[in-house]
Design a protein around this motif. Structure first.
Motif, PDB file in Angstrom:
ATOM      1  N   VAL A 158       1.286  -1.283   0.073  1.00  0.00           N
ATOM      2  CA  VAL A 158      -0.178   0.619  -0.032  1.00  0.00           C
ATOM      3  C   VAL A 158       1.145   1.171   0.112  1.00  0.00           C
ATOM      4  CG1 VAL A 158      -1.595   1.102   0.809  1.00  0.00           C
ATOM      5  CG2 VAL A 158      -1.791  -0.615   1.086  1.00  0.00           C
ATOM      6  N   VAL A 159       0.635   1.831  -0.687  1.00  0.00           N
ATOM      7  CA  VAL A 159       0.966   3.136  -1.042  1.00  0.00           C
ATOM      8  C   VAL A 159      -0.090   4.481  -0.378  1.00  0.00           C
ATOM      9  CG1 VAL A 159       2.448   5.454  -2.532  1.00  0.00           C
ATOM     10  CG2 VAL A 159       2.627   2.971  -3.178  1.00  0.00           C
ATOM     11  N   VAL A 160       0.885   5.236   0.876  1.00  0.00           N
ATOM     12  CA  VAL A 160      -0.360   5.756   1.514  1.00  0.00           C
ATOM     13  C   VAL A 160       0.011   7.514   1.381  1.00  0.00           C
ATOM     14  CG1 VAL A 160      -1.025   7.605   3.361  1.00  0.00           C
ATOM     15  CG2 VAL A 160      -0.629   4.593   3.062  1.00  0.00           C
ATOM     16  N   LEU A 161      -0.628   8.353   0.168  1.00  0.00           N
ATOM     17  CA  LEU A 161       0.031   9.707  -0.121  1.00  0.00           C
ATOM     18  C   LEU A 161      -0.194  10.932   0.958  1.00  0.00           C
ATOM     19  CD1 LEU A 161      -1.648   8.893  -3.592  1.00  0.00           C
ATOM     20  CD2 LEU A 161       0.989   8.902  -2.543  1.00  0.00           C
ATOM     21  N   ASP A 162      -0.057  10.992   1.546  1.00  0.00           N
ATOM     22  CA  ASP A 162      -0.180  11.823   2.695  1.00  0.00           C
ATOM     23  C   ASP A 162       0.641  12.653   3.957  1.00  0.00           C
ATOM     24  OD1 ASP A 162      -1.931  13.193   5.164  1.00  0.00           O
ATOM     25  OD2 ASP A 162      -2.358  11.505   5.675  1.00  0.00           O
ATOM     26  N   SER A 163       2.099  12.758   3.188  1.00  0.00           N
ATOM     27  CA  SER A 163       2.573  13.219   4.295  1.00  0.00           C
ATOM     28  C   SER A 163       3.852  14.903   3.551  1.00  0.00           C
ATOM     29  CB  SER A 163       4.477  12.342   3.658  1.00  0.00           C
ATOM     30  OG  SER A 163       5.159  13.437   4.867  1.00  0.00           O
ATOM     31  N   GLY A 164       3.935  15.507   4.390  1.00  0.00           N
ATOM     32  CA  GLY A 164       4.855  16.998   3.278  1.00  0.00           C
ATOM     33  C   GLY A 164       6.134  16.727   3.010  1.00  0.00           C
ATOM     34  N   GLY A 165       6.750  17.574   2.328  1.00  0.00           N
ATOM     35  CA  GLY A 165       7.569  17.411   1.388  1.00  0.00           C
ATOM     36  C   GLY A 165       8.107  17.114   0.354  1.00  0.00           C
ATOM     37  N   ALA A 166       9.249  17.552  -0.427  1.00  0.00           N
ATOM     38  CA  ALA A 166       9.130  17.483  -2.378  1.00  0.00           C
ATOM     39  C   ALA A 166       8.437  16.131  -2.609  1.00  0.00           C
ATOM     40  CB  ALA A 166       9.815  18.177  -2.528  1.00  0.00           C
ATOM     41  N   VAL A 167       8.151  16.159  -3.859  1.00  0.00           N
ATOM     42  CA  VAL A 167       7.130  14.937  -4.537  1.00  0.00           C
ATOM     43  C   VAL A 167       8.868  14.191  -4.703  1.00  0.00           C
ATOM     44  CG1 VAL A 167       7.026  13.968  -6.593  1.00  0.00           C
ATOM     45  CG2 VAL A 167       5.370  15.792  -5.733  1.00  0.00           C
ATOM     46  N   THR A 334       4.768   5.885   3.477  1.00  0.00           N
ATOM     47  CA  THR A 334       3.628   7.548   3.103  1.00  0.00           C
ATOM     48  C   THR A 334       4.572   8.305   1.894  1.00  0.00           C
ATOM     49  OG1 THR A 334       2.668   7.186   4.832  1.00  0.00           O
ATOM     50  CG2 THR A 334       2.734   9.322   4.194  1.00  0.00           C
ATOM     51  N   LEU A 335       3.732   8.577   1.312  1.00  0.00           N
ATOM     52  CA  LEU A 335       4.915   9.931   0.473  1.00  0.00           C
ATOM     53  C   LEU A 335       4.710  10.770   0.165  1.00  0.00           C
ATOM     54  CD1 LEU A 335       4.044   7.929  -2.972  1.00  0.00           C
ATOM     55  CD2 LEU A 335       5.918   8.071  -1.585  1.00  0.00           C
ATOM     56  N   GLY A 336       5.606  11.596   0.196  1.00  0.00           N
ATOM     57  CA  GLY A 336       5.436  13.117  -0.092  1.00  0.00           C
ATOM     58  C   GLY A 336       5.209  13.402  -0.774  1.00  0.00           C
ATOM     59  N   ILE A 337       4.001  14.654  -0.896  1.00  0.00           N
ATOM     60  CA  ILE A 337       2.729  14.891  -2.543  1.00  0.00           C
ATOM     61  C   ILE A 337       3.271  16.608  -2.013  1.00  0.00           C
ATOM     62  CG2 ILE A 337       2.019  12.733  -1.653  1.00  0.00           C
ATOM     63  CD1 ILE A 337      -0.588  14.861  -1.004  1.00  0.00           C
ATOM     64  N   GLU A 350       1.968  23.835  -4.915  1.00  0.00           N
ATOM     65  CA  GLU A 350       1.798  24.257  -5.595  1.00  0.00           C
ATOM     66  C   GLU A 350       1.192  23.404  -7.209  1.00  0.00           C
ATOM     67  OE1 GLU A 350       6.187  24.363  -6.866  1.00  0.00           O
ATOM     68  OE2 GLU A 350       6.792  24.944  -4.494  1.00  0.00           O
ATOM     69  N   ILE A 351       0.742  23.388  -7.747  1.00  0.00           N
ATOM     70  CA  ILE A 351       0.515  23.443  -8.375  1.00  0.00           C
ATOM     71  C   ILE A 351       1.255  21.608  -9.615  1.00  0.00           C
ATOM     72  CG2 ILE A 351      -1.096  22.975 -11.118  1.00  0.00           C
ATOM     73  CD1 ILE A 351      -2.142  25.733 -10.581  1.00  0.00           C
ATOM     74  N   LYS A 352       2.425  22.685  -9.803  1.00  0.00           N
ATOM     75  CA  LYS A 352       2.906  21.712  -9.850  1.00  0.00           C
ATOM     76  C   LYS A 352       3.324  20.769  -8.832  1.00  0.00           C
ATOM     77  CE  LYS A 352       7.858  21.662 -11.149  1.00  0.00           C
ATOM     78  NZ  LYS A 352       9.951  21.968 -11.628  1.00  0.00           N
ATOM     79  N   SER A 353       3.342  20.278  -7.772  1.00  0.00           N
ATOM     80  CA  SER A 353       3.450  18.951  -6.508  1.00  0.00           C
ATOM     81  C   SER A 353       2.077  18.107  -7.309  1.00  0.00           C
ATOM     82  CB  SER A 353       2.946  19.505  -5.634  1.00  0.00           C
ATOM     83  OG  SER A 353       4.177  20.465  -5.383  1.00  0.00           O
ATOM     84  N   LEU A 354       1.283  18.943  -7.645  1.00  0.00           N
ATOM     85  CA  LEU A 354      -0.144  17.766  -8.512  1.00  0.00           C
ATOM     86  C   LEU A 354       0.496  17.504  -9.759  1.00  0.00           C
ATOM     87  CD1 LEU A 354      -3.098  20.498  -7.351  1.00  0.00           C
ATOM     88  CD2 LEU A 354      -2.632  18.619  -6.209  1.00  0.00           C
ATOM     89  N   THR A 355       0.359  17.917 -10.448  1.00  0.00           N
ATOM     90  CA  THR A 355       1.067  17.154 -11.406  1.00  0.00           C
ATOM     91  C   THR A 355       1.958  15.781 -11.403  1.00  0.00           C
ATOM     92  OG1 THR A 355       1.965  19.135 -11.724  1.00  0.00           O
ATOM     93  CG2 THR A 355      -0.586  18.738 -13.550  1.00  0.00           C
TER      94      THR A 355
END
Length: 367
Positions: A158-167, A334-337, A350-355
């Motif tokens: 499982v990959v959880v998308l729920d942390s700060g920090g750069a992608v 968990t990944l930084g998003i 940042e919108i760039k982080s979303l993409t």
């Protein structure tokens, strides 16, 4: 290619839906409708019943073309103040209007997963069965993950998308947390006429606290007193004081030693002044330790490199659904998003982080 306008519009729609912990029903209905319209199998569990919430976790199955199934998770709830969010875009960064949090924690994660799945479909990219979990009540104690129906999430990784920090940031270690409630019980008396016949609960609490190891204990351990309540009129010796505390550590032995230490401080104080105390604790969630040889970790690091990102392994002092999932036997991390200043009125992403994170998630999802 990730559709920038689509993921941004989805994110903006999501943050405008009120969803404080225990009250995620509206965003749940939105997501269920959206994923059903896309033709996916959508189910819900009854996790909300276990924590007095108004909805359960949402699970989505995306049929694959082969390979081992993989799971992705993000939570639907936000911390207060999160009602009436008005997103503002400035210089390609999304903020709130300043009266609420933005809710990127964790609606950015939701948007990234959904956009990644949509991209796979549009480009006919082979992938294994993918399971998405949109969880409830993460912010209020991870009650969604704690009470989830495991049969609806039949994956090992499982990959959880729920942390700060750069992608590209990968959380490989997070602490266990003990929640502690302490009550000191003294004896009331008139503070001006017969104070010597009373036992001050405030005095006992102060004595105990003065000997407690608090705040930063070591590199991977913290302890904090968050609340103290008690007392009333100044002419009455206070007979009851309550404290709430927490201890966090990635080392289970250190965690237990600090719990025992805090309890001993309370016991010693009551012996000194003649009162009594009640000490209760609960392990809110277990520590997360990702093995350096984890296939999931290797897969994510390679996925980062495939799209030109430099993977960065980090430890964190906070917990997430990953801790609970790890404790239930999943291989989870968990990944930084890219979300920043979460849990504040200055939160932004940042919108760039979303993409770019949606692109990373797509790469991880591939067969």
């Amino acid at each position: 290619m990730i559709n920038k306008d689509r993921i941004l519009n989805l994110f903006l729609d999501l943050v405008k839906i009120d969803s404080p912990s225990l009250k995620e029903k509206n965003v749940s209905k939105y997501l269920c409708s959206l994923m059903k319209e896309k033709g996916y199998e959508v189910t819900q569990d009854s996790a909300g019943d276990a924590c007095d919430g108004n909805t359960g976790n949402v699970f989505v199955r995306i049929p694959g073309t082969g390979g081992n199934p993989i799971g992705f998770s993000a939570h639907m709830d936000c911390v207060y103040p999160c009602c009436g969010v008005v997103p503002v875009i400035k210089d390609d960064i999304v903020y709130s209007s300043g009266d609420t949090v933005l809710g990127g924690d964790d609606k950015a994660g939701l948007a990234m997963m959904i956009e990644a799945v949509q991209h796979l479909k549009e480009e006919n990219i082979p992938h294994p069965d993918i399971y998405l979990m949109f969880s409830i009540c993460e912010e209020s104690g991870m009650h969604g993950a704690k009470n989830m129906d495991l049969t609806l999430f039949p994956v090992k990784e499982v990959v959880v998308l729920d942390s700060g920090g750069a992608v590209g940031t990968i959380v490989i270690e997070a602490p266990a947390k003990a929640g502690i409630d302490i009550t000191f019980i003294g004896k009331s008396a008139h503070a001006g006429i017969a104070p010597e016949s009373g036992i001050s609960a405030i005095q006992m609490a102060a004595e105990a606290i003065s000997y407690m190891k608090l705040l930063r204990i070591d590199k991977k351990t913290t302890a904090n007193l968050g609340r103290i309540e008690g007392g009333g009129a100044t002419n009455i010796v206070t007979d009851k004081v309550s404290l709430s505390a927490e201890i966090r550590s990635t080392n289970d032995q250190t965690l237990q030693e600090l719990i025992d230490h805090m309890k001993k401080c309370c016991a010693d104080a009551t012996v000194k002044f003649g009162g009594d105390y009640n000490f209760e604790y609960e392990i809110s969630y277990p520590a997360l330790h990702v093995d350096k040889n984890s296939p999931l970790l290797a897969r994510i690091e390679q996925s980062c490199k495939n799209i030109g990102l430099e993977p960065k392994q980090v430890s964190t002092g906070g917990g997430s659904d990953s801790n609970i999932l790890y404790g239930k036997g999943y291989s989870a991390l968990t990944l930084g998003i890219g979300m920043s200043k979460v849990h504040t009125l200055e939160e932004f992403i940042e919108i760039k982080s979303l993409t770019s994170c949606a692109e990373l998630v797509t790469e991880i999802m591939k067969s």
